[in-house]
Design a protein around this motif. Structure first.
Motif, short mmCIF file in Angstrom:
data_model
loop_
_atom_site.label_atom_id
_atom_site.label_comp_id
_atom_site.label_asym_id
_atom_site.label_seq_id
_atom_site.Cartn_x
_atom_site.Cartn_y
_atom_site.Cartn_z
N VAL A 49 0.84 -1.20 0.00
CA VAL A 49 0.00 0.00 0.00
C VAL A 49 0.88 1.25 0.00
CG1 VAL A 49 -1.79 1.28 1.23
CG2 VAL A 49 -1.88 -1.22 1.15
N ALA A 50 1.96 1.22 0.78
CA ALA A 50 2.89 2.36 0.79
C ALA A 50 3.46 2.59 -0.60
CB ALA A 50 4.01 2.11 1.80
N ALA A 51 3.79 1.51 -1.31
CA ALA A 51 4.30 1.65 -2.67
C ALA A 51 3.25 2.27 -3.58
CB ALA A 51 4.75 0.30 -3.22
N GLY A 52 1.99 1.85 -3.42
CA GLY A 52 0.91 2.43 -4.21
C GLY A 52 0.71 3.90 -3.91
N ILE A 53 0.85 4.29 -2.65
CA ILE A 53 0.72 5.70 -2.28
C ILE A 53 1.83 6.52 -2.94
CG2 ILE A 53 0.89 7.33 -0.36
CD1 ILE A 53 -0.44 5.14 1.39
N ARG A 54 3.05 6.03 -2.88
CA ARG A 54 4.17 6.75 -3.52
C ARG A 54 3.92 6.92 -5.01
NH1 ARG A 54 7.22 2.82 -0.68
NH2 ARG A 54 7.90 1.97 -2.70
N GLN A 55 3.46 5.87 -5.66
CA GLN A 55 3.20 5.94 -7.09
C GLN A 55 2.08 6.93 -7.39
OE1 GLN A 55 2.55 1.92 -8.45
NE2 GLN A 55 4.51 1.22 -7.62
N ALA A 56 1.05 6.94 -6.55
CA ALA A 56 -0.07 7.85 -6.75
C ALA A 56 0.38 9.31 -6.63
CB ALA A 56 -1.18 7.55 -5.75
#
Length: 322
Positions: A297-304
């Motif tokens: 989820v943290a990776a998805g947040i960074r990408q977003a």
């Protein structure tokens, strides 16, 4: 509406639900240890020192657009990306060495706004220890977590206070806008600020984690608390968020889990509004408490956040972190 909405699934739990519940309980136990470290509001920090940000010829970096990758990632089997260290404080002393950081281009760094983290009901900033660490490790220098009072009784009032804090952050850092990540109730407070109080002029991207955008019936048994009553599907606050919001420029990215037992129905954690720029990201295999601490989820947040900086956003259908 007085009964637990997901009672059948609780009586006949699947293996995935049992695993997700066990993970949530483990996270809750760890968070209980960290909770006292987040009771006091953190000290505000100033803008980062960019005097040394020069190339080999001594010239300052030239801002450029960052990658427009989508906010998706593979979700590994298991717990969060890292466990809390013996040092349970999520504040980094000014004289302490920075955590190891991955290489970051000057162009990507130039597009990154301050990030404000907003916790959920009866929680505090300590819930974001791992997410804050992840953001800083990947080049976000200005990451702050805001505590709002556990005695807050009104989402509207909490949203107004959030607005005042964001104004202070913008003045202190020199940025005209910020990005916000809100978990559960924190996401609802931030959305109210954006839609109803003109906060889209200050928030570029709002990322929500397990936020009941359409209200949740799971809080019905606890609705004696005023702010929880405002999270019910038929509340005045939820109705206000369905009203038109023409010209709203904030980009919304909503992470929702297929095993989040506090969202009833599960789809309430998605955002669907004709006037908003929305992107819904399904997360599989984890529960409500794991959303702010899980590595994928943290990776998805960074990408977003990087995608918002690069392409200006746009309406999107549901993506998946599976």
């Amino acid at each position: 509406m007085g009964a637990l909405p997901n009672l059948p699934s609780l009586l006949r739990p699947s293996a995935a639900l049992i695993k997700a519940t066990a993970l949530d309980l483990a996270i809750l136990a760890g968070h209980a240890v960290l909770y006292p470290t987040g009771v006091i509001q953190e000290r505000p920090s100033g803008p980062p020192d960019t005097s040394s940000a020069q190339d080999a010829q001594g010239r300052p970096p030239v801002p450029a657009q960052s990658s427009d990758s989508a906010a998706t990632s593979d979700l590994p089997d298991g717990a969060p990306d890292s466990a809390p260290s013996d040092d349970t404080s999520d504040e980094e002393p000014e004289d302490a060495p920075d955590a190891p950081r991955l290489p970051t281009t000057d162009a990507a760094q130039a597009d990154r706004l301050p990030v404000l983290l907003l916790h959920g009901f009866i929680d505090n900033r300590s819930v974001f220890v791992l997410l804050r660490r992840s953001l800083r490790q990947h080049g976000w220098d200005q990451v702050e977590a805001l505590n709002y009072s556990p005695l807050s009784f009104d989402i509207r009032a909490a949203a107004a206070l959030l607005g005042k804090h964001i104004e202070e952050v913008c003045e202190r850092t020199g940025h005209a806008k910020v990005d916000v990540v809100g978990h559960s109730l924190g996401g609802l407070i931030a959305r109210y600020y954006v839609q109803r109080l003109g906060g889209d002029v200050r928030i570029r991207t709002l990322v929500t984690l397990g936020t009941p955008h359409s209200g949740t019936r799971a809080v019905a048994l606890l609705s004696a608390h005023p702010i929880l009553r405002q999270m019910l599907p038929d509340s005045d606050v939820i109705e206000e968020l369905t009203q038109p919001a023409p010209g709203c420029t904030t980009q919304f990215v909503s992470f929702w889990s297929d095993l989040d037992q506090l969202m009833a129905p599960l789809e309430t954690a998605q955002i669907h509004h004709p006037d908003l720029i929305t992107h819904n990201v399904q997360v599989s295999g984890i529960g409500h408490l794991a959303l702010p601490v899980h590595g994928a989820v943290a990776a998805g947040i960074r990408q977003a956040l990087d995608a918002a900086a690069s392409d200006g956003g746009g309406d999107s259908e549901t993506a998946s972190v599976a």
